[in-house]
Design an enzyme around this catalytic site. Structure first.
Site, PDB file in Angstrom:
ATOM      1  N   GLU A 106       0.904  -0.780   0.439  1.00 63.14           N
ATOM      2  CA  GLU A 106      -0.008  -0.064  -0.334  1.00 63.14           C
ATOM      3  C   GLU A 106       0.975   1.036  -0.039  1.00 63.14           C
ATOM      4  O   GLU A 106       2.193   1.537   0.587  1.00 63.14           O
ATOM      5  CB  GLU A 106      -0.656   0.436   1.201  1.00 63.14           C
ATOM      6  CG  GLU A 106      -2.206  -1.301   1.281  1.00 63.14           C
ATOM      7  CD  GLU A 106      -2.915  -1.181   1.461  1.00 63.14           C
ATOM      8  OE1 GLU A 106      -3.885  -2.026   2.527  1.00 63.14           O
ATOM      9  OE2 GLU A 106      -2.831  -0.478   3.605  1.00 63.14           O
ATOM     10  N   CYS A 119       3.594   8.285   1.549  1.00 63.48           N
ATOM     11  CA  CYS A 119       3.925   7.521   2.341  1.00 63.48           C
ATOM     12  C   CYS A 119       3.253   5.936   1.657  1.00 63.48           C
ATOM     13  O   CYS A 119       2.797   5.207   1.388  1.00 63.48           O
ATOM     14  CB  CYS A 119       2.419   7.544   3.668  1.00 63.48           C
ATOM     15  SG  CYS A 119       3.739   6.246   4.131  1.00 63.48           S
ATOM     16  N   CYS A 126       7.123  -7.723   6.886  1.00 61.32           N
ATOM     17  CA  CYS A 126       7.658  -7.545   7.879  1.00 61.32           C
ATOM     18  C   CYS A 126       8.700  -8.898   8.172  1.00 61.32           C
ATOM     19  O   CYS A 126       7.639  -9.419   9.047  1.00 61.32           O
ATOM     20  CB  CYS A 126       7.809  -6.073   8.059  1.00 61.32           C
ATOM     21  SG  CYS A 126       8.997  -5.391   8.914  1.00 61.32           S
ATOM     22  N   CYS A 130       7.225  -6.036  14.964  1.00 59.84           N
ATOM     23  CA  CYS A 130       6.581  -4.529  16.431  1.00 59.84           C
ATOM     24  C   CYS A 130       5.227  -5.962  16.950  1.00 59.84           C
ATOM     25  O   CYS A 130       5.072  -5.734  16.236  1.00 59.84           O
ATOM     26  CB  CYS A 130       6.908  -4.108  15.514  1.00 59.84           C
ATOM     27  SG  CYS A 130       8.604  -3.273  15.582  1.00 59.84           S
ATOM     28  N   CYS A 133       2.132  -3.448  15.050  1.00 64.65           N
ATOM     29  CA  CYS A 133       2.084  -3.466  13.688  1.00 64.65           C
ATOM     30  C   CYS A 133       1.270  -4.443  13.692  1.00 64.65           C
ATOM     31  O   CYS A 133       1.701  -6.329  13.531  1.00 64.65           O
ATOM     32  CB  CYS A 133       3.739  -2.827  13.380  1.00 64.65           C
ATOM     33  SG  CYS A 133       3.298  -2.600  11.698  1.00 64.65           S
ATOM     34  N   CYS A 353      -0.761   5.306  10.213  1.00 63.81           N
ATOM     35  CA  CYS A 353       0.139   4.301   9.800  1.00 63.81           C
ATOM     36  C   CYS A 353      -0.103   2.786  10.589  1.00 63.81           C
ATOM     37  O   CYS A 353      -1.196   2.664  11.799  1.00 63.81           O
ATOM     38  CB  CYS A 353       0.892   4.763  11.264  1.00 63.81           C
ATOM     39  SG  CYS A 353       1.210   6.061  10.874  1.00 63.81           S
TER      40      CYS A 353
HETATM   41  N1  SAH Z   1       9.484  -0.538   9.281  1.00 67.22           N
HETATM   42  C1  SAH Z   1       9.838   1.088   9.428  1.00 67.22           C
HETATM   43  C2  SAH Z   1       9.269   2.019   8.950  1.00 67.22           C
HETATM   44  C3  SAH Z   1       7.630   1.346   8.509  1.00 67.22           C
HETATM   45  S1  SAH Z   1       6.508   1.979  10.049  1.00 67.22           S
HETATM   46  C4  SAH Z   1       9.156   1.080  10.997  1.00 67.22           C
HETATM   47  O1  SAH Z   1       9.530   1.202  11.667  1.00 67.22           O
HETATM   48  O2  SAH Z   1      10.085   2.535  11.380  1.00 67.22           O
HETATM   49  C5  SAH Z   1       5.996   3.307   9.841  1.00 67.22           C
HETATM   50  C6  SAH Z   1       5.974   3.711  11.346  1.00 67.22           C
HETATM   51  O3  SAH Z   1       4.032   3.556  12.188  1.00 67.22           O
HETATM   52  C7  SAH Z   1       6.881   3.204  12.560  1.00 67.22           C
HETATM   53  O4  SAH Z   1       6.928   4.463  13.197  1.00 67.22           O
HETATM   54  C8  SAH Z   1       5.681   2.356  13.481  1.00 67.22           C
HETATM   55  O5  SAH Z   1       6.563   1.709  14.278  1.00 67.22           O
HETATM   56  C9  SAH Z   1       4.247   2.566  13.119  1.00 67.22           C
HETATM   57  N2  SAH Z   1       3.518   1.600  13.326  1.00 67.22           N
HETATM   58  C10 SAH Z   1       3.133   0.537  12.938  1.00 67.22           C
HETATM   59  N3  SAH Z   1       2.354   0.152  13.259  1.00 67.22           N
HETATM   60  C11 SAH Z   1       1.136   0.915  14.198  1.00 67.22           C
HETATM   61  C12 SAH Z   1      -0.011   1.393  14.727  1.00 67.22           C
HETATM   62  N4  SAH Z   1      -0.757   0.348  14.613  1.00 67.22           N
HETATM   63  N5  SAH Z   1      -0.738   2.762  15.598  1.00 67.22           N
HETATM   64  C13 SAH Z   1       0.296   3.451  15.028  1.00 67.22           C
HETATM   65  N6  SAH Z   1       1.822   3.285  14.495  1.00 67.22           N
HETATM   66  C14 SAH Z   1       2.389   1.916  14.750  1.00 67.22           C
HETATM   67 FE1  SF4 Z   2       8.070  -4.360  10.610  1.00 68.46          FE
HETATM   68 FE2  SF4 Z   2       6.136  -2.548  11.836  1.00 68.46          FE
HETATM   69 FE3  SF4 Z   2       8.118  -3.584  12.892  1.00 68.46          FE
HETATM   70 FE4  SF4 Z   2       8.212  -1.518  11.374  1.00 68.46          FE
HETATM   71  S1  SF4 Z   2       6.785  -1.146  12.599  1.00 68.46           S
HETATM   72  S2  SF4 Z   2       9.763  -2.701  11.406  1.00 68.46           S
HETATM   73  S3  SF4 Z   2       6.864  -1.854   9.469  1.00 68.46           S
HETATM   74  S4  SF4 Z   2       7.046  -4.888  12.263  1.00 68.46           S
END
Ligand code: SAH
Ligand code: SF4
Length: 378
Positions: A106, A119, A126, A130, A133, A353
């Site tokens: 996306e 974005c 991934c 995390c 996420c 996000c």
């Molecule tokens: N992998 C990279 C970039 C993609 S995620 C990273 O982790 O930085 C982009 C941002 O969205 C990151 O700061 C991530 O931690 C945040 N993010 C992921 N899941 C989220 C959620 N459910 N609510 C708000 N932010 C989130």
């Molecule tokens: Fe991967 Fe999501 Fe963690 Fe970014 S926040 S590194 S996309 S698992």
């Protein structure tokens, strides 16, 4: 087409066509010198593709007919296939691009007064998992190719109206979609090269941001290779909590991550690192957490971006209350740490996000469901 008439099947099947969309200026110079052409052809072709929106080689009228025929034989300009486009009530646009095997990535455009941010995604899924996420919950599928990364920008650029001042809609690009950009380092670097090229999108380093969960050695490499703006997904002010929320922390703990961040910032004067911090209710949002965070970032070239957690199906975390987020932010300010709270955009189309995998997972689930059904009924 007459240009293609001389093409034989064996020529076609022997060599896969090279997709010029994902070639840097240097790649194209090598390509053209291999054809006995002058290096400036690289710039001409980049401008045709990225700035003049050419769809076919025949449109590239400043190339000789014989060169166009040669390009037909050897190359293509192939954009990623769009599955859907959704427009949110707040002007946010979300595209879903086909990425093979029932998967999709996306891209989200966020218009704001004075700027338009795209974005983009760097991987299908991934691996870093995390805890909060949706992309992480999906697991890792594969790295996007350079053309698939740049193609998100090319497609959006071709489909968004110009700004009122006649400039392109996209003023900023952030690697904050699906995937960890520094885990797809080589392809992301080539994509950055194209985004920054005056013969393509001509974006300044300040207006392109790579967001990383903290792959320390790659932060060093990025700083040396292409010093774009850096956002670090910190999310916790101590290793014990960060180990749980951002598992890569077990390999690269906070102290190492911050060292790498300060070294990155030092490579350019007046450069701030943005630290992203997702606000999870009763998990990382207390005053003590704010104090600890300020302790890490005070008197450093750092800004904090608080992101209210965006919930998604199958995840139990909750978003911090808005009063809690405000209190947290005030506390950081009290310690002299600059911070902003990200306004949630496009959540009516699941474009906020961390929500970006929702539709993909549903699609995959539907397909798996179909398959199971077929197997069950076979
Ligand atoms: N992998 C990279 C970039 C993609 S995620 C990273 O982790 O930085 C982009 C941002 O969205 C990151 O700061 C991530 O931690 C945040 N993010 C992921 N899941 C989220 C959620 N459910 N609510 C708000 N932010 C989130
Ligand atoms: Fe991967 Fe999501 Fe963690 Fe970014 S926040 S590194 S996309 S698992």
């Amino acid at each position: 087409m007459s240009d293609q008439a001389g093409k034989t099947i064996s020529e076609n099947s022997a060599e896969p066509l090279i997709n010029l969309l994902g070639q840097t200026e240097e790649d194209l110079q090598n390509f053209f010198s291999g054809l006995g052409e002058k290096p400036f052809r690289a710039r001409q072709v980049m401008q045709w593709i990225h700035q003049r929106n050419a769809r076919q080689f025949d449109e590239m009228t400043d190339l000789s007919k014989s060169l166009r025929t040669e390009l037909h034989r050897l190359a293509t300009v192939e954009l990623p296939e769009v599955i859907s486009e959704q427009r949110s009530a707040d002007g946010t646009v979300k595209w879903l691009f086909e990425s093979g095997g029932g998967q999709a990535v996306e891209t989200v455009f966020i218009p704001e007064p004075g700027r338009g941010t795209l974005c983009i995604s760097s991987q299908v899924g991934c691996a870093l998992d995390c805890a909060f996420c949706a992309t992480g919950a999906q697991g890792f599928n594969r790295n996007l190719k350079v053309a698939e990364i740049v193609g998100q920008v090319t497609h959006a650029n071709r489909h968004l109206p110009l700004r009122p001042n006649g400039e392109p809609a996209i003023t900023n690009v952030v690697f904050m979609g699906m995937g960890e950009p520094l885990a797809n380092f080589r392809n992301v670097l080539s994509a950055l090269n194209i985004l920054l090229s005056d013969y393509a999108y001509g974006l300044s380093r300040r207006r392109v941001t790579v967001s990383t969960s903290g792959i320390v050695p790659q932060i060093e490499k990025l700083g040396d290779a292409c010093n774009v703006s850096l956002a670090v997904s910190l999310h916790a002010p101590n290793d014990e909590l960060r180990d749980r929320l951002v598992p890569i922390n077990r390999l690269h703990p906070i102290a190492d991550l911050l060292d790498a961040s300060w070294r990155y910032a030092a490579k350019r004067a007046n450069r701030f690192i943005t630290f992203e911090y997702v606000m999870l209710r009763d998990v990382n949002d207390t005053i003590e957490h704010a104090d600890q965070l300020a302790g890490l970032l005070r008197n450093r070239p750092a800004k904090v971006n608080l992101i209210p957690f965006n919930p998604f199906a199958g995840n139990d975390y909750e978003r911090s209350r808005s009063e809690t987020i405000e209190r947290f932010q005030n506390r950081l300010r009290h310690h002299g740490v600059v911070s902003t709270t990200r306004r949630t955009r496009g959540d009516d189309i699941d474009a906020a996000c961390g929500q970006l995998a929702g539709k993909v997972r549903d699609r995959v689930r539907v397909r798996l469901g179909d398959k199971r059904q077929r197997i069950a009924t076979a």
